[in-house]
Write an enzyme that holds these catalytic residues in place. Structure first.
Site, mmCIF file in Angstrom:
data_model
loop_
_atom_site.group_PDB
_atom_site.id
_atom_site.type_symbol
_atom_site.label_atom_id
_atom_site.label_comp_id
_atom_site.label_asym_id
_atom_site.label_seq_id
_atom_site.Cartn_x
_atom_site.Cartn_y
_atom_site.Cartn_z
ATOM 1 N N HIS A 14 0.882 -1.186 0.000
ATOM 2 C CA HIS A 14 0.000 0.000 0.000
ATOM 3 C C HIS A 14 0.908 1.221 0.000
ATOM 4 O O HIS A 14 1.510 1.575 1.011
ATOM 5 C CB HIS A 14 -0.900 0.020 1.239
ATOM 6 N N HIS A 16 1.623 5.330 -1.770
ATOM 7 C CA HIS A 16 1.257 6.486 -2.598
ATOM 8 C C HIS A 16 2.523 7.065 -3.204
ATOM 9 O O HIS A 16 3.434 7.472 -2.475
ATOM 10 C CB HIS A 16 0.558 7.554 -1.750
ATOM 11 N N LEU A 17 2.558 7.095 -4.530
ATOM 12 C CA LEU A 17 3.746 7.627 -5.214
ATOM 13 C C LEU A 17 3.490 8.973 -5.868
ATOM 14 O O LEU A 17 4.433 9.609 -6.344
ATOM 15 C CB LEU A 17 4.228 6.635 -6.280
ATOM 16 N N ARG A 18 2.200 9.393 -5.927
ATOM 17 C CA ARG A 18 1.842 10.666 -6.596
ATOM 18 C C ARG A 18 2.282 10.635 -8.062
ATOM 19 O O ARG A 18 2.422 9.582 -8.647
ATOM 20 C CB ARG A 18 2.450 11.879 -5.851
ATOM 21 N N ASN A 42 -5.116 7.153 -6.249
ATOM 22 C CA ASN A 42 -5.827 8.406 -5.960
ATOM 23 C C ASN A 42 -5.057 9.633 -6.439
ATOM 24 O O ASN A 42 -4.746 10.539 -5.677
ATOM 25 C CB ASN A 42 -6.197 8.518 -4.472
ATOM 26 N N LYS A 100 -9.237 -0.471 -5.781
ATOM 27 C CA LYS A 100 -9.296 0.214 -4.497
ATOM 28 C C LYS A 100 -10.640 0.898 -4.312
ATOM 29 O O LYS A 100 -11.087 1.646 -5.182
ATOM 30 C CB LYS A 100 -8.170 1.257 -4.432
ATOM 31 N N HIS A 137 -10.361 1.295 1.795
ATOM 32 C CA HIS A 137 -10.136 2.299 2.855
ATOM 33 C C HIS A 137 -11.355 2.187 3.771
ATOM 34 O O HIS A 137 -12.435 2.662 3.425
ATOM 35 C CB HIS A 137 -9.999 3.712 2.285
ATOM 36 N N HIS A 175 -4.628 -0.501 5.979
ATOM 37 C CA HIS A 175 -4.179 0.262 7.154
ATOM 38 C C HIS A 175 -5.115 0.107 8.352
ATOM 39 O O HIS A 175 -5.719 1.073 8.812
ATOM 40 C CB HIS A 175 -3.934 1.735 6.825
ATOM 41 N N LEU A 220 -4.761 9.334 7.867
ATOM 42 C CA LEU A 220 -6.077 8.692 7.917
ATOM 43 C C LEU A 220 -5.936 7.233 7.503
ATOM 44 O O LEU A 220 -5.269 6.970 6.510
ATOM 45 C CB LEU A 220 -7.061 9.408 6.982
ATOM 46 N N ASP A 248 1.478 2.608 3.474
ATOM 47 C CA ASP A 248 0.649 3.804 3.264
ATOM 48 C C ASP A 248 1.516 5.060 3.315
ATOM 49 O O ASP A 248 1.050 6.131 3.713
ATOM 50 C CB ASP A 248 -0.490 3.880 4.292
ATOM 51 N N HIS A 252 3.202 14.453 1.340
ATOM 52 C CA HIS A 252 2.621 15.775 1.071
ATOM 53 C C HIS A 252 3.727 16.776 1.362
ATOM 54 O O HIS A 252 4.472 16.617 2.342
ATOM 55 C CB HIS A 252 1.453 16.075 2.016
ATOM 56 N N ALA A 264 -3.624 14.813 5.303
ATOM 57 C CA ALA A 264 -3.409 13.559 6.031
ATOM 58 C C ALA A 264 -2.385 12.710 5.303
ATOM 59 O O ALA A 264 -2.489 12.517 4.096
ATOM 60 C CB ALA A 264 -4.728 12.797 6.134
#
Ligand SMILES: [Zn+2]
Length: 350
Positions: A14, A16-18, A42, A100, A137, A175, A220, A248, A252, A264
């Site tokens: 899980h 996030h790589l943007r 996302n 997801k 989620h 998560h 979150l 996760d 940011h 978050a």
């Protein structure tokens, strides 16, 4: 006392790589320690079709450091307009590993998420037939429900009814942050699993809120009471096949974290494996880290255990993890647990 631990290269199931400059800045941090990661969809706009996933995958591969064999495993963002046949075809073609589900409004960039589960039941039924896992989620977005209760309420109101209506669907409760979530995953039987982050194994809500607010600990689902953190440690270190690592890690920019309405997410990729070694050692379960980070998740997704090795070393030395990473848009702080990690990943190559 053990002071070296060698594992197969781990999976982060899980992540996030943007995209764009942020992707280029954070990707090397995951590729340094992990052989594969399940990449969350996302983005803005979200990754909703097989073609979107193929495009995003190509951008990730293009951003990898030279010589890296890191493999992104792609996910699709489930919307009420998702085409089941596109999902099944992308999975069969090896482009997509999982889908997801974000309840609309639950977290970062989740506005296109699902409002009414009934509207996606047809897609979920096709996924069950075709063996496509659903990652969730697991928080309700009902403003009447207290933020610390949203996971437990989601299990009761949404997850359990959904699993009864769509039997045979493989589900990952992402998560997990509560004792209720741990108990649900444990009792969920075949096809039910849960990911646990590194930061939820070291944080409770006091770390976030007592003695001053710590925006870099805001994520979150939000960290809960200490007894929930202990339940997570017990689950992760148990060796049970239904629990595996999903960091996760969610970067940011500091400017977005340190704001009146801060984002978050904890950027843990550079420190996750060192933190895990410390948590597992403290629990007297260092020997279970391989199951949690390298084997259980691979088995759930039907993937071979990775080749290659990652060595963790206890004590001083190793590459100093930077406090922050510079991006073209500003600095990005690396998760700081508030203590000096006892372990580090041995960096054998540059
Ligand atoms: Zn996430």
């Amino acid at each position: 006392m053990t002071d070296r631990l060698t594992l197969p290269r781990p999976d982060d199931l899980h992540l996030h790589l943007r995209d764009g400059a942020m992707l280029a800045a954070v990707l090397p941090e995951s590729a340094r320690h992990f052989a594969r990661a399940l990449v969350m969809p996302n983005l803005v706009p979200p990754v909703v079709t097989g073609a979107d996933a193929a495009g995003y995958r190509a951008r990730i591969l293009a951003a990898l450091p030279a010589g890296s064999d890191f493999r992104p495993l792609m996910t699709l963002y489930l919307t009420e307009a998702t085409d089941a046949e596109d999902v099944v075809a992308a999975h069969a073609a090896g482009i997509v590993q999982a889908v997801k589900l974000y309840p609309a409004g639950a977290t970062t960039n989740s506005a296109s998420g699902v409002r009414e589960i009934a509207r996606v039941e047809g897609v979920l039924g096709r996924m069950a037939e075709a063996g496509v896992p659903l990652c969730i989620h697991g928080e309700v977005t009902d403003p009447e429900v207290d933020i610390f209760d949203r996971e437990a309420v989601f299990i009761e109101r949404v997850l359990e009814p959904l699993r009864r209506r769509v039997p045979g669907l493989s589900v990952v409760l992402e998560h997990v942050t509560t004792a209720e979530g741990v108990a649900y995953v444990r009792g969920g039987g075949a096809g039910m699993a849960g990911t646990i982050t590194a930061h939820h194994l070291v944080l409770n809500r006091n770390h976030l809120l007592a003695g001053g607010i710590r925006p870099h600990y805001y994520c979150l689902p939000v960290a809960k009471r200490e007894h929930h953190r202990r339940a997570l440690v017990a689950a992760a270190t148990s060796g049970a096949a239904c629990f595996f690592l999903g960091t996760d890690s969610a970067p940011h920019l500091d400017a977005a974290k340190l704001a009146p309405c801060g984002c978050a997410g904890c950027f843990t990729a550079p420190v996750a494996m060192a933190l895990l070694a410390q948590v597992f050692e403290a629990a007297g379960a260092l020997g279970q880290l391989e199951a949690f980070a390298c084997r259980n998740g691979a088995a759930f997704y039907g993937l071979p255990v990775n080749g290659g090795r990652l060595t963790l070393v206890r004590g001083a030395g190793g590459r100093a993890v930077p406090a922050r990473i510079e991006t073209p848009d500003g600095p990005l702080s690396v998760f700081d647990p508030g203590f000096a990690p006892l372990w580090h990943v041995e960096e054998t190559d540059a």
